[in-house]
Scaffold this motif. Sequence first.
Motif, PDB file in Angstrom:
ATOM      1  N   LEU A 237      14.736   1.919 -16.968  1.00 24.33           N
ATOM      2  CA  LEU A 237      15.797   2.336 -16.059  1.00 24.33           C
ATOM      3  C   LEU A 237      16.592   3.457 -16.713  1.00 24.33           C
ATOM      4  O   LEU A 237      17.102   3.285 -17.829  1.00 24.33           O
ATOM      5  N   ASP A 238      16.711   4.588 -16.014  1.00 26.19           N
ATOM      6  CA  ASP A 238      17.307   5.776 -16.607  1.00 26.19           C
ATOM      7  C   ASP A 238      18.663   6.098 -15.978  1.00 26.19           C
ATOM      8  O   ASP A 238      18.777   6.198 -14.754  1.00 26.19           O
ATOM      9  N   VAL A 239      19.656   6.258 -16.840  1.00 26.79           N
ATOM     10  CA  VAL A 239      21.006   6.598 -16.381  1.00 26.79           C
ATOM     11  C   VAL A 239      21.007   7.906 -15.599  1.00 26.79           C
ATOM     12  O   VAL A 239      21.722   8.053 -14.606  1.00 26.79           O
ATOM     13  N   TYR A 240      20.170   8.849 -16.016  1.00 29.41           N
ATOM     14  CA  TYR A 240      20.158  10.177 -15.412  1.00 29.41           C
ATOM     15  C   TYR A 240      19.162  10.297 -14.256  1.00 29.41           C
ATOM     16  O   TYR A 240      18.804  11.394 -13.850  1.00 29.41           O
ATOM     17  N   GLU A 241      18.733   9.134 -13.772  1.00 36.58           N
ATOM     18  CA  GLU A 241      17.911   9.043 -12.559  1.00 36.58           C
ATOM     19  C   GLU A 241      16.627   9.875 -12.653  1.00 36.58           C
ATOM     20  O   GLU A 241      16.207  10.528 -11.700  1.00 36.58           O
ATOM     21  N   SER A 242      16.039   9.865 -13.831  1.00 38.36           N
ATOM     22  CA  SER A 242      14.736  10.526 -13.998  1.00 38.36           C
ATOM     23  C   SER A 242      13.866   9.629 -14.876  1.00 38.36           C
ATOM     24  O   SER A 242      14.332   9.101 -15.895  1.00 38.36           O
ATOM     25  N   GLY A 243      12.643   9.461 -14.474  1.00 36.08           N
ATOM     26  CA  GLY A 243      11.740   8.639 -15.281  1.00 36.08           C
ATOM     27  C   GLY A 243      11.845   7.151 -15.063  1.00 36.08           C
ATOM     28  O   GLY A 243      11.355   6.357 -15.872  1.00 36.08           O
ATOM     29  N   ASN A 244      12.499   6.731 -13.976  1.00 34.28           N
ATOM     30  CA  ASN A 244      12.525   5.295 -13.678  1.00 34.28           C
ATOM     31  C   ASN A 244      11.106   4.821 -13.362  1.00 34.28           C
ATOM     32  O   ASN A 244      10.418   5.424 -12.536  1.00 34.28           O
ATOM     33  N   SER A 245      10.683   3.752 -14.001  1.00 30.81           N
ATOM     34  CA  SER A 245       9.354   3.198 -13.709  1.00 30.81           C
ATOM     35  C   SER A 245       9.337   1.709 -14.022  1.00 30.81           C
ATOM     36  O   SER A 245      10.006   1.246 -14.956  1.00 30.81           O
ATOM     37  N   ILE A 246       8.596   0.982 -13.205  1.00 32.64           N
ATOM     38  CA  ILE A 246       8.447  -0.463 -13.392  1.00 32.64           C
ATOM     39  C   ILE A 246       6.960  -0.778 -13.301  1.00 32.64           C
ATOM     40  O   ILE A 246       6.303  -0.438 -12.314  1.00 32.64           O
ATOM     41  N   VAL A 247       6.450  -1.402 -14.359  1.00 32.39           N
ATOM     42  CA  VAL A 247       5.012  -1.656 -14.472  1.00 32.39           C
ATOM     43  C   VAL A 247       4.789  -3.128 -14.775  1.00 32.39           C
ATOM     44  O   VAL A 247       5.487  -3.701 -15.626  1.00 32.39           O
ATOM     45  N   TRP A 248       3.843  -3.743 -14.086  1.00 29.58           N
ATOM     46  CA  TRP A 248       3.506  -5.130 -14.403  1.00 29.58           C
ATOM     47  C   TRP A 248       2.028  -5.402 -14.135  1.00 29.58           C
ATOM     48  O   TRP A 248       1.365  -4.693 -13.383  1.00 29.58           O
ATOM     49  N   ILE A 260      11.226   6.934  -8.070  1.00 34.00           N
ATOM     50  CA  ILE A 260      12.429   6.325  -7.496  1.00 34.00           C
ATOM     51  C   ILE A 260      13.632   6.903  -8.225  1.00 34.00           C
ATOM     52  O   ILE A 260      13.748   6.776  -9.447  1.00 34.00           O
ATOM     53  N   LYS A 261      14.521   7.515  -7.489  1.00 34.33           N
ATOM     54  CA  LYS A 261      15.630   8.232  -8.102  1.00 34.33           C
ATOM     55  C   LYS A 261      16.642   7.285  -8.743  1.00 34.33           C
ATOM     56  O   LYS A 261      17.017   7.450  -9.907  1.00 34.33           O
ATOM     57  N   PRO A 263      18.048   3.957 -10.479  1.00 31.99           N
ATOM     58  CA  PRO A 263      17.465   2.865 -11.275  1.00 31.99           C
ATOM     59  C   PRO A 263      17.613   1.479 -10.659  1.00 31.99           C
ATOM     60  O   PRO A 263      16.679   0.674 -10.684  1.00 31.99           O
ATOM     61  N   LEU A 264      18.786   1.195 -10.082  1.00 35.92           N
ATOM     62  CA  LEU A 264      18.978  -0.123  -9.477  1.00 35.92           C
ATOM     63  C   LEU A 264      18.155  -0.278  -8.202  1.00 35.92           C
ATOM     64  O   LEU A 264      17.739  -1.388  -7.856  1.00 35.92           O
ATOM     65  N   LYS A 265      17.910   0.828  -7.521  1.00 42.33           N
ATOM     66  CA  LYS A 265      17.047   0.770  -6.346  1.00 42.33           C
ATOM     67  C   LYS A 265      15.607   0.477  -6.772  1.00 42.33           C
ATOM     68  O   LYS A 265      14.866  -0.207  -6.067  1.00 42.33           O
ATOM     69  N   ALA A 266      15.221   0.986  -7.947  1.00 45.57           N
ATOM     70  CA  ALA A 266      13.886   0.687  -8.481  1.00 45.57           C
ATOM     71  C   ALA A 266      13.737  -0.813  -8.708  1.00 45.57           C
ATOM     72  O   ALA A 266      12.703  -1.415  -8.383  1.00 45.57           O
ATOM     73  N   LEU A 267      14.783  -1.419  -9.256  1.00 41.49           N
ATOM     74  CA  LEU A 267      14.762  -2.878  -9.442  1.00 41.49           C
ATOM     75  C   LEU A 267      14.696  -3.605  -8.109  1.00 41.49           C
ATOM     76  O   LEU A 267      13.959  -4.592  -7.956  1.00 41.49           O
ATOM     77  N   GLU A 268      15.457  -3.116  -7.130  1.00 45.59           N
ATOM     78  CA  GLU A 268      15.471  -3.747  -5.809  1.00 45.59           C
ATOM     79  C   GLU A 268      14.092  -3.713  -5.166  1.00 45.59           C
ATOM     80  O   GLU A 268      13.640  -4.705  -4.575  1.00 45.59           O
ATOM     81  N   ILE A 269      13.409  -2.579  -5.291  1.00 42.64           N
ATOM     82  CA  ILE A 269      12.061  -2.465  -4.715  1.00 42.64           C
ATOM     83  C   ILE A 269      11.104  -3.402  -5.447  1.00 42.64           C
ATOM     84  O   ILE A 269      10.274  -4.073  -4.831  1.00 42.64           O
ATOM     85  N   ALA A 270      11.222  -3.455  -6.772  1.00 47.06           N
ATOM     86  CA  ALA A 270      10.330  -4.316  -7.552  1.00 47.06           C
ATOM     87  C   ALA A 270      10.505  -5.790  -7.189  1.00 47.06           C
ATOM     88  O   ALA A 270       9.528  -6.535  -7.087  1.00 47.06           O
ATOM     89  N   THR A 271      11.758  -6.210  -6.971  1.00 39.23           N
ATOM     90  CA  THR A 271      11.985  -7.624  -6.627  1.00 39.23           C
ATOM     91  C   THR A 271      11.446  -7.955  -5.239  1.00 39.23           C
ATOM     92  O   THR A 271      11.231  -9.131  -4.939  1.00 39.23           O
TER      93      THR A 271
END
Length: 275
Positions: A237-248, A260-261, A263-271
């Motif tokens: 999760l990136d503070v500067y909204e670049s490079g957010n990625s979630i891998v499993w 995903i711009k 970071p918290l939205k990236a978590l929301e999508i992953a959940t």
Amino acid sequence: MKKILFISMLLSFSIISACSDKEEKPNVANKPQEEQESNVANKPQEEHQSHENQESSKTNKGNTEASLTQADVLKNIKNQLKTDLSITLPKGLPIIEGTFLSAITKAEANQVEILFFESKKYLPINDEKLKNSQSATVIARLVVKQYQNAKEANEQISFVNFSQNGGQEVDLGYKIKGYQDAGAGSLWTGWNEGRWAIATHTRTDNPEAGMKLAKQAVQFLETHMLPIPKQNGFARLDVYESGNSIVWQNEKLVYTLDSIKEPLKALEIATAFYH
């Protein structure tokens, strides 16, 4: 005398009959004219009714498009993929109210890619207009790749046990301990939740932002569940909204969420992949 009277009466009767026939004849002749006038009068009404039916059909189509739920769209996306890979899609995606969900899909033998979009107008899946940034906005990209075996798939996950990796210990709340590590101008705050390794990234000149994001992520995950990985997962999760990625990992499959711009939205999508 009787004969003359009879002839007079007969002539009078004939004249009366002729007059009667003459008066009735126009009524008979006017009947088709009345029908014709009625048909002429009804024609604009029929044309208007036909126009209304066409408009109603267009409206119903628009209503059908507007009534498509995200579940409907996601089901259509999965059907479009035409893949033998047993993949899971999210239950939904966070989009702006009043917008529509769509996607561009791509399927290969061992990999599928889905680029999710939101648009102000309804756009079918794989519509050319989705490639126009003025018509639609990218929400996220999902790539699912199948490897030869679970071991090879697990090697794609940058899993870290932060408690054993060292670093400065910090309190992230909810009895979660984080560990900070700095280098090359970057500051990382990492922690573990189950089989997940999660880390926030900021610059060393803005350390408070990294801690704030880490605490927000921990709080969010108190009420939301990430998908259960088999064997591991990693979230950046990136503070500067670049490079957010979630891998499993899920056995031989590896899921990657990126583009995903927020970071918290990236978590929301992953959940949303948790079923």
